[in-house]
Design a protein around this motif. Sequence first.
Motif, PDB file in Angstrom:
ATOM      1  N   HIS A   1       1.879   5.450  10.046  1.00 42.72           N
ATOM      2  CA  HIS A   1       2.270   4.766   8.810  1.00 42.72           C
ATOM      3  C   HIS A   1       1.422   5.397   7.708  1.00 42.72           C
ATOM      4  O   HIS A   1       0.264   5.009   7.536  1.00 42.72           O
ATOM      5  CB  HIS A   1       1.988   3.269   8.896  1.00 42.72           C
ATOM      6  N   PRO A   2       1.977   6.373   6.979  1.00 39.74           N
ATOM      7  CA  PRO A   2       1.157   7.118   6.029  1.00 39.74           C
ATOM      8  C   PRO A   2       0.395   6.213   5.060  1.00 39.74           C
ATOM      9  O   PRO A   2       0.947   5.238   4.545  1.00 39.74           O
ATOM     10  CB  PRO A   2       2.176   7.977   5.276  1.00 39.74           C
ATOM     11  N   ARG A   3      -0.859   6.546   4.858  1.00 35.74           N
ATOM     12  CA  ARG A   3      -1.760   5.892   3.901  1.00 35.74           C
ATOM     13  C   ARG A   3      -2.185   4.488   4.318  1.00 35.74           C
ATOM     14  O   ARG A   3      -2.873   3.803   3.565  1.00 35.74           O
ATOM     15  CB  ARG A   3      -1.149   5.841   2.495  1.00 35.74           C
ATOM     16  N   MET A   4      -1.779   4.032   5.485  1.00 34.38           N
ATOM     17  CA  MET A   4      -2.194   2.694   5.929  1.00 34.38           C
ATOM     18  C   MET A   4      -3.424   2.825   6.816  1.00 34.38           C
ATOM     19  O   MET A   4      -3.449   3.661   7.721  1.00 34.38           O
ATOM     20  CB  MET A   4      -1.086   2.036   6.750  1.00 34.38           C
TER      21      MET A   4
ATOM     22  N   ILE B   1       0.819  -1.220   0.000  1.00 27.70           N
ATOM     23  CA  ILE B   1       0.000   0.000   0.000  1.00 27.70           C
ATOM     24  C   ILE B   1       0.852   1.268   0.000  1.00 27.70           C
ATOM     25  O   ILE B   1       0.535   2.240  -0.667  1.00 27.70           O
ATOM     26  CB  ILE B   1      -0.937   0.009   1.242  1.00 27.70           C
ATOM     27  N   GLN B   2       1.943   1.254   0.753  1.00 26.54           N
ATOM     28  CA  GLN B   2       2.697   2.491   0.935  1.00 26.54           C
ATOM     29  C   GLN B   2       3.593   2.787  -0.263  1.00 26.54           C
ATOM     30  O   GLN B   2       3.925   1.894  -1.045  1.00 26.54           O
ATOM     31  CB  GLN B   2       3.537   2.385   2.210  1.00 26.54           C
ATOM     32  N   SER B   3       3.972   4.066  -0.374  1.00 28.09           N
ATOM     33  CA  SER B   3       4.886   4.400  -1.461  1.00 28.09           C
ATOM     34  C   SER B   3       6.272   4.628  -0.877  1.00 28.09           C
ATOM     35  O   SER B   3       6.413   5.065   0.257  1.00 28.09           O
ATOM     36  CB  SER B   3       4.399   5.643  -2.192  1.00 28.09           C
TER      37      SER B   3
ATOM     38  N   TYR C   1      -1.210  14.795   5.367  1.00 25.85           N
ATOM     39  CA  TYR C   1      -1.807  13.457   5.224  1.00 25.85           C
ATOM     40  C   TYR C   1      -3.316  13.459   5.479  1.00 25.85           C
ATOM     41  O   TYR C   1      -3.919  12.396   5.598  1.00 25.85           O
ATOM     42  CB  TYR C   1      -1.104  12.458   6.141  1.00 25.85           C
ATOM     43  N   LYS C   2      -3.909  14.655   5.569  1.00 27.07           N
ATOM     44  CA  LYS C   2      -5.343  14.791   5.795  1.00 27.07           C
ATOM     45  C   LYS C   2      -5.796  13.894   6.940  1.00 27.07           C
ATOM     46  O   LYS C   2      -6.613  12.981   6.778  1.00 27.07           O
ATOM     47  CB  LYS C   2      -6.133  14.458   4.517  1.00 27.07           C
TER      48      LYS C   2
ATOM     49  N   ASP D   1       8.925  12.266   2.238  1.00 26.18           N
ATOM     50  CA  ASP D   1       8.671  11.008   1.509  1.00 26.18           C
ATOM     51  C   ASP D   1       8.626  11.255   0.002  1.00 26.18           C
ATOM     52  O   ASP D   1       8.112  10.436  -0.754  1.00 26.18           O
ATOM     53  CB  ASP D   1       7.405  10.314   2.012  1.00 26.18           C
TER      54      ASP D   1
END
Lengths: 242, 247
Positions: free
Chosen positions: B129-132, A31-33, B194-195, B86
């Motif tokens: 954990h961004p986007r997780m 999922i992560q980049s 990251y909203k 990132d």
Amino acid sequence: MDPVHATIHPEVPGEKTKIGTSLVDTAASAIQSFGPTKQIHQHLCAFHFYADDMTRQVEAHHYCGHRNDEMRQCLIYDSPDADARLIGLEYIVTEDLFLTLPDSEKPLWHSHEYEVKSGVLFLPGVPGPVERKDLEKVAKTYGKTIHFWQVDKGDDLPLGLPQVMMALTRDGQLYPSLAKDVETRYSVSFEKERQNRAYMEGLAHGIHPKANAAGVGLKTVLREIECKPSGQPEPSVHRVFV
Amino acid sequence: MSSTSERNGAGAGKNGIPAGKPVSTGQQILDKGAQMLQSFKPINQMSQHACTFALYSQDMSRQIETHHFITRLNQDFLQAAVYDSDDSDARLIGIEYIVSDATFEKLPPDEQKLWHSHAYEIKSGLWIHPRMPEMIVTPELKNLAKTYGKFWCTWQTDRGDKLPLGPPSLMMSPQAEGEGVVNHELVTKRDEKYKMSKEDLVKSRIEIPEPEWINPMADYWRQHKKCFGVDVESTKMKIETDYSIYS
């Protein structure tokens, strides 16, 4: 007699990764980049020794990305395998950028000219003509390497202070057994490459006398200090030890 | 010679413009060629991206947002390459090692004082954990809350250094009190990017247990009211082999 320490791979203490944990890892890697680490496009193999001890020599696998035409940043592992230990990092800059550094900073950097010209620095898996095209540039750079994990003395965990590392500058420094071991594993010949690279030019201004630990040696020291009260700027202390 | 207490000198600038010319086409082709021929096993093992904050031990009022790209070597040990963002042009600013409480307790006290705890960062929603999805990472957050980290920062981009200068800095983790309190603006910036909201995470992480024991040698400044600086000193290079260190 040569010590055979640089190929020690102490096992990191700990339990085998639990299934629940590895599931999270698998999901995250999908999922992560990984923007910054996707920029890593080059694997370079060379040797480092400790800035206060040339007798401790380490095989170092650099995984590098270009920040721009004049600077690369590299992660350093103790092997090219999946379970490799991340033991340090290196910054590589052109001679022009190096010359902008303050004099107090220059001793922490090492020249790459000898490493390239002597054939010991190489790009595993890359054919000679392509490899040499890139190394022509590397020969004219300086590097700053810090290791955080002294695997060569058998540390199974990253202990103690960061260590400034240096690179080879002349014949007779590298342990022949260490050289032989790497040449065998990667089917390369340092002597043959030395001849192939004889045409290469080094640093335009020659090796700076302040580089390579100013020709002496360097060590890191930990200092216990008063904590700064939050919100206070740092006092203007300029420490000079050399 | 060089110290973490030094102010930035030449080679540094206050703006974020990197030193050096952009990557040329020729270099891009060379890079692409090497990339296709070489293998990158250690890099391919990176399995998590975590974002959090860190404070310089020599001056805890200086705080940074950090991006950790993490590889697990086993259940008790993680190693991370740390970047200042990132994005693909992020600067590599250091390395952090993370160990379980079991491994940490076996370290000598002189070593323990270089490490920081992670419980507060996790519980207070600073470590993400961004986007997780939070639900998926909860088991890992429970693990991490009991871990300790040792983070060396090699490039002080926060003070505008265009190139890495000086010895590495030892970094501390954010804590609930005193010098450890993280700058509010840093967190707001992260939340906007990251909203997300730190406050929401605090609520959703209420079930993550606090460790029963955090070793007081970690986060050394809290109990001992002392911080650490690192100096580089000139010394004589050893050129004769000393076998005693290998015994």
